[in-house]
Design a protein around this motif. Structure first.
Motif, PDB file in Angstrom:
ATOM      1  N   THR A  45       0.839  -1.207   0.000  1.00 27.05           N
ATOM      2  CA  THR A  45       0.000   0.000   0.000  1.00 27.05           C
ATOM      3  C   THR A  45       0.867   1.247   0.000  1.00 27.05           C
ATOM      4  O   THR A  45       0.579   2.217  -0.708  1.00 27.05           O
ATOM      5  N   LYS A  49       0.531   4.056  -2.790  1.00 34.15           N
ATOM      6  CA  LYS A  49       0.152   5.431  -2.405  1.00 34.15           C
ATOM      7  C   LYS A  49       1.282   6.404  -2.734  1.00 34.15           C
ATOM      8  O   LYS A  49       1.018   7.573  -3.048  1.00 34.15           O
ATOM      9  N   ASP A 156      -6.843  -2.863  -5.258  1.00 31.16           N
ATOM     10  CA  ASP A 156      -6.311  -3.394  -3.999  1.00 31.16           C
ATOM     11  C   ASP A 156      -7.179  -4.559  -3.516  1.00 31.16           C
ATOM     12  O   ASP A 156      -8.298  -4.349  -3.036  1.00 31.16           O
TER      13      ASP A 156
END
Ligand code: ADP
Length: 251
Positions: A45, A49, A156
């Motif tokens: 993640t 990001k 995701d």
């Protein structure tokens, strides 16, 4: 070889003084289909990001021209308190393109309708999002990301907690987004067999460990062992991968 659209140069990612991955030098090409794999807490993640620009890099640079990204978050993280319809949720993708709540244009409506039609949800567009099944919610979130008209789509763990038919029809949809819409796709998933059988490239991530390349080159029992600190068995039957933990007895 397709055109390179994203370049990482000496990128380090993490939070504050804590680096999670360092020295990343990779290029992503147009229409790449990439599986992002690694244990919980590995940094998947954080990496995505950082790519989206939501987390500041510790050092280095990611060049991505003026690409548009569509992000499909984990389904559980999206629980609207208001009774939004499917159409409303997909329209949110259009709002994200401008800074303020501008008036909805005919073009916005056209793109939303087209996104709904592509993912097969036109007939339930007036339903309350919260009343949908897990598979329908996931499709709605994909339509919201498509409404951005992205070049790159990040998903995701899209198949988490789905029944088997929904699971496979979603994988089929994701594969079509790659082959028909020519999107560049990052697919985060814990399901190694699924990932290996649909993507073309793979990122293996653990803290301070990073591998990226063609699946035939990177997917090996040694590399999976290094990623998960656990042994896996990779076999191929009729050209399909099957990946299972070693020492697992299947009755
Ligand atoms: P993954 O997506 O692979 O499960 P994450 O990128 O969420 O992993 O997390 C990588 C590491 O960064 C974990 O150790 C996690 O605890 C830590 N982490 C995640 N978010 C933050 C944050 N906002 N501040 C500090 N550390 C964080």
């Amino acid at each position: 070889m397709n055109k390179e659209i994203i370049n990482f140069t000496d990128v380090s990612i993490g939070y504050g003084n804590t680096a999670i991955l360092t020295g990343i030098n990779i290029s992503i090409a147009e229409n790449d289909f990439i599986g992002v794999v690694g244990p919980n807490g590995a940094g998947k993640t954080t990496l995505l990001k950082s790519l989206l620009g939501n987390i500041k890099l510790l050092s280095g640079r990611i060049s991505k021209d003026d690409l548009r990204f569509g992000y499909v978050p984990q389904r559980d993280t999206v629980q609207p308190l208001l009774p939004y319809t499917v159409f409303d949720v997909v329209m949110m993708g259009r709002y994200s393109l401008s800074n303020s709540f501008k008036r909805i244009s005919a073009e916005d409506k056209r793109v939303v309708e087209e996104s709904l039609s592509y993912i097969g949800m036109s007939d339930v567009k007036n339903k309350n999002y919260n009343s949908l099944s897990g598979g329908q919610k996931q499709r709605t979130l994909i339509a919201r990301a498509l409404a951005v008209e992205p070049a790159v789509l990040i998903l995701d763990e899209p198949t988490n907690g789905m029944d088997t038919p929904s699971h496979y029809s979603l994988l089929e949809l994701i594969t079509r987004l790659h082959s028909e819409k020519k999107l560049t796709i990052f697919l985060v998933s814990h399901l190694l067999t699924d990932v290996a059988n649909i993507v073309k490239k793979i990122m293996l991530i653990d803290k301070n460990y990073f591998q990226f390349g063609d699946i035939g080159e990177i997917l090996s029992e040694e590399n999976l062992q290094r990623t998960y600190s656990s042994d896996f068995h990779i076999s191929e039957i009729d050209g399909e991968y099957i990946i299972i933990p070693k020492h697992t007895k299947i009755l």
